[in-house]
Motif scaffolding. Structure first.
Motif, mmCIF file in Angstrom:
data_model
loop_
_atom_site.group_PDB
_atom_site.id
_atom_site.type_symbol
_atom_site.label_atom_id
_atom_site.label_comp_id
_atom_site.label_asym_id
_atom_site.label_seq_id
_atom_site.Cartn_x
_atom_site.Cartn_y
_atom_site.Cartn_z
ATOM 1 N N UNK A 1 0.896 -1.232 -0.026
ATOM 2 C CA UNK A 1 0.102 0.055 0.008
ATOM 3 C C UNK A 1 0.912 1.311 0.151
ATOM 4 N N UNK A 2 1.815 1.298 0.810
ATOM 5 C CA UNK A 2 2.770 2.486 0.797
ATOM 6 C C UNK A 2 3.547 2.422 -0.525
ATOM 7 N N UNK A 3 3.990 1.476 -1.166
ATOM 8 C CA UNK A 3 4.554 1.604 -2.514
ATOM 9 C C UNK A 3 3.596 2.067 -3.522
ATOM 10 N N UNK A 4 2.280 1.619 -3.478
ATOM 11 C CA UNK A 4 1.558 2.493 -4.822
ATOM 12 C C UNK A 4 1.114 3.734 -4.365
ATOM 13 N N UNK A 5 1.027 3.998 -2.932
ATOM 14 C CA UNK A 5 0.883 5.379 -2.637
ATOM 15 C C UNK A 5 1.876 6.356 -3.142
ATOM 16 N N UNK A 6 3.181 5.884 -2.851
ATOM 17 C CA UNK A 6 4.090 6.953 -3.197
ATOM 18 C C UNK A 6 4.218 6.872 -4.745
ATOM 19 N N UNK A 7 4.007 5.732 -5.408
ATOM 20 C CA UNK A 7 4.125 5.922 -6.763
ATOM 21 C C UNK A 7 2.657 6.738 -7.351
ATOM 22 N N UNK A 8 1.564 7.051 -6.622
ATOM 23 C CA UNK A 8 0.662 7.798 -6.954
ATOM 24 C C UNK A 8 1.042 9.338 -6.699
ATOM 25 N N UNK A 9 2.157 9.340 -6.242
ATOM 26 C CA UNK A 9 2.655 10.991 -5.709
ATOM 27 C C UNK A 9 2.311 11.385 -4.276
ATOM 28 N N UNK A 10 1.710 10.433 -3.414
ATOM 29 C CA UNK A 10 1.604 10.747 -2.004
ATOM 30 C C UNK A 10 2.933 11.017 -1.322
ATOM 31 N N UNK A 11 2.753 11.458 -0.070
ATOM 32 C CA UNK A 11 3.724 11.511 1.001
ATOM 33 C C UNK A 11 3.674 10.690 1.997
ATOM 34 N N UNK A 12 5.072 10.073 2.584
ATOM 35 C CA UNK A 12 4.925 9.397 3.501
ATOM 36 C C UNK A 12 4.202 9.917 4.910
ATOM 37 N N UNK A 13 3.335 8.957 5.521
ATOM 38 C CA UNK A 13 2.756 9.295 6.685
ATOM 39 C C UNK A 13 3.748 8.845 7.857
ATOM 40 N N UNK A 14 4.696 9.834 8.128
ATOM 41 C CA UNK A 14 5.719 9.353 9.228
ATOM 42 C C UNK A 14 5.181 9.205 10.521
ATOM 43 N N UNK A 15 4.143 9.945 10.818
ATOM 44 C CA UNK A 15 3.711 9.701 12.340
ATOM 45 C C UNK A 15 3.011 8.427 12.581
ATOM 46 N N UNK A 16 2.273 7.856 11.414
ATOM 47 C CA UNK A 16 1.653 6.382 11.636
ATOM 48 C C UNK A 16 2.690 5.299 11.367
ATOM 49 N N UNK A 17 3.919 5.823 10.781
ATOM 50 C CA UNK A 17 4.722 4.536 10.491
ATOM 51 C C UNK A 17 5.738 4.413 11.734
ATOM 52 N N UNK A 18 5.824 5.500 12.541
ATOM 53 C CA UNK A 18 6.444 5.411 13.830
ATOM 54 C C UNK A 18 5.682 4.434 14.706
ATOM 55 N N UNK A 19 4.363 4.541 14.845
ATOM 56 C CA UNK A 19 3.446 3.875 15.705
ATOM 57 C C UNK A 19 3.566 2.398 15.451
ATOM 58 N N UNK A 20 3.448 2.095 14.065
ATOM 59 C CA UNK A 20 3.475 0.760 13.497
ATOM 60 C C UNK A 20 4.831 0.206 13.840
ATOM 61 N N UNK A 21 6.096 0.849 13.342
ATOM 62 C CA UNK A 21 7.299 0.271 13.585
ATOM 63 C C UNK A 21 7.812 -0.004 15.143
ATOM 64 N N UNK A 22 7.227 0.944 15.749
ATOM 65 C CA UNK A 22 7.196 0.870 17.321
ATOM 66 C C UNK A 22 6.589 -0.735 17.867
ATOM 67 N N UNK A 23 5.395 -0.876 17.432
ATOM 68 C CA UNK A 23 4.681 -2.250 17.750
ATOM 69 C C UNK A 23 5.217 -3.346 17.027
ATOM 70 N N UNK A 24 5.805 -3.043 15.732
ATOM 71 C CA UNK A 24 6.353 -4.170 15.196
ATOM 72 C C UNK A 24 7.713 -4.572 15.947
ATOM 73 N N UNK A 25 8.468 -3.627 16.281
ATOM 74 C CA UNK A 25 9.725 -4.021 16.994
ATOM 75 C C UNK A 25 9.451 -4.354 18.502
ATOM 76 N N UNK A 26 8.472 -3.870 18.988
ATOM 77 C CA UNK A 26 8.271 -4.380 20.521
ATOM 78 C C UNK A 26 7.826 -5.715 20.677
ATOM 79 N N UNK A 27 6.736 -6.154 19.584
ATOM 80 C CA UNK A 27 6.237 -7.582 19.682
ATOM 81 C C UNK A 27 7.071 -8.539 19.994
ATOM 82 N N UNK A 28 8.143 -8.768 19.428
ATOM 83 C CA UNK A 28 9.037 -9.891 19.898
ATOM 84 C C UNK A 28 9.476 -10.023 21.146
#
Length: 401
Positions: free
Chosen positions: A117-144
């Protein structure tokens, strides 16, 4: 009036979404919840696949809104997902997940869908949602670390000779019951708002607060926990093995329900900008979209999940009832946290980390280090590959179309 070409494009996008839902049901949401229970010989592989499908469908309908809206609207800024982008992103992610299902390796669905979804969104000309990415990465890293640590500690507690299992297991059941009493459901709140069972009951009681805490809510939560703990204590007093097995199956059911609430958003989230809101070609209620996604999960669980259930239950660790309970408790808690905050999360990452943690509580017996290494590489590679393929595929399709 919707043009025939637009309607045809939306239909293709819907079919791609259903394919993604099937792949998720056959993979992460369909296989992971009952894998520890199957490993502990508490339920057969085929029966687990049937039950997890039904519970996943219910979770999708009752709890799927948060993650669905996040995947559809929050991953890219300034460029709403188009029908073509949704088709490309969903097919890219679904193919990667399906390859993992048939190869016997649990590809992290949240990684592939988010990357696509991020790949096609960037190809559409959108900008990264850095705030949401930080939330996602924090949970992904903390989960294990969080899931593995809780599973390890719980397994050690259940193995401790100084704590009788007929006391430890009901106590854990009471803690799980307190969590269940406070998870949100769309049917209990006003339109667009989720409310927990404890919150709904407390709302009917006289309002009494101390330091900003509703005492009615506290009383309902504690009462629910005590009732469940005492019921299981009585069950284990009569037959300890049967009571332990029943608690394990209930935990598997709760994780399956949570999987549906989390994973359905990965399948139908990209459709949200197309089917509702300003500028959408057609207006379809979110609940109808959730039902469709839930049916896709159900079909995947019934047709493809048994293979992955076997892989997780037998290839990752030789689990007994105690280690299975230890694996499922943090899995349920982390899944509900992700649902509450609208964060796409990989159930494969959650359950595999918990299985490893509970396995090391027994000295690491039965844990395949080689399998773990391949799995981690598959998780990382799936995110990068999905992002790159999603971006490149959309650019190619857009140039042709």
């Amino acid at each position: 009036m919707v043009a025939a070409g637009t309607l045809a494009t939306l239909l293709v996008a819907a079919l791609a979404s259903l394919f993604m839902a099937w792949a998720i049901g056959a993979g992460s949401s369909g296989s992971t919840p009952f894998a520890p229970a199957v490993g502990a010989n508490a339920i057969s592989v085929m029966r687990a696949g049937l039950i997890v499908g039904v519970l996943g469908f219910l979770g999708a309908v009752l709890q799927g809104a948060n993650v669905t809206e996040a995947v559809g609207n929050d991953l890219i800024v300034g460029a709403p997902i188009t029908a073509t982008a949704a088709i490309v992103g969903l097919i890219t992610a679904a193919v990667l997940v399906a390859i993992g299902v048939f190869a016997g390796y649990p590809i992290a669905t949240a990684f592939t869908v988010t990357g696509a979804v991020v790949g096609v969104g960037l190809a559409l000309g959108g900008d990264p949602a850095w705030g949401k990415y930080r939330e996602i990465v924090a949970l992904w890293v903390a989960t294990p670390f969080v899931g593995g640590s809780i599973a390890y500690g719980t397994a050690r507690l259940l193995r401790a000779e100084r704590v009788p299992e007929r006391v430890a297991v009901p106590t854990l059941a009471g803690l799980v019951a307190a969590l269940v009493a406070n998870i949100g459901f769309t049917v209990l709140g006003p339109p667009g708002v989720q409310r927990s069972m404890a919150g709904a009951v407390a709302a009917a009681l006289p309002a009494v607060g101390v330091a900003g805490v509703d005492l009615g809510w506290v009383a309902v939560t504690v009462a629910f926990a005590v009732i469940v703990a005492l019921a299981l204590f009585r069950d284990m007093t009569l037959d300890e093995a049967r009571g332990q097995r029943r608690f394990l199956l209930v935990l598997g059911g709760l994780v399956a329900f949570s999987a549906g609430g989390s994973q359905v958003g990965l399948a139908i989230g990209p459709l949200v900008p197309l089917l509702g809101g300003e500028g959408a070609d057609v207006q379809i209620p979110l609940i109808a979209v959730l039902v469709g996604g839930g049916l896709g999960l159900l079909a995947g669980s019934w047709t493809g999940a048994p293979r992955m259930i076997k892989a997780l239950a037998q290839d990752y660790s030789s689990l007994g009832p105690r280690r299975s309970i230890a694996a499922l408790i943090p899995s349920f808690a982390i899944a509900q946290t992700a649902v509450a905050f609208g964060i796409p999360v990989s159930f494969n990452e959650i359950i595999v980390s918990a299985i490893i943690g509970s396995g090391y509580a027994a000295g690491g017996a039965g844990v395949s280090t080689r399998k773990m290494a391949y799995t981690v590489l598959a998780w990382i590679g799936s995110l990068a590959l999905a992002l790159g393929l999603g971006y490149g595929a959309f650019v190619a399709v857009d140039a042709v179309v």
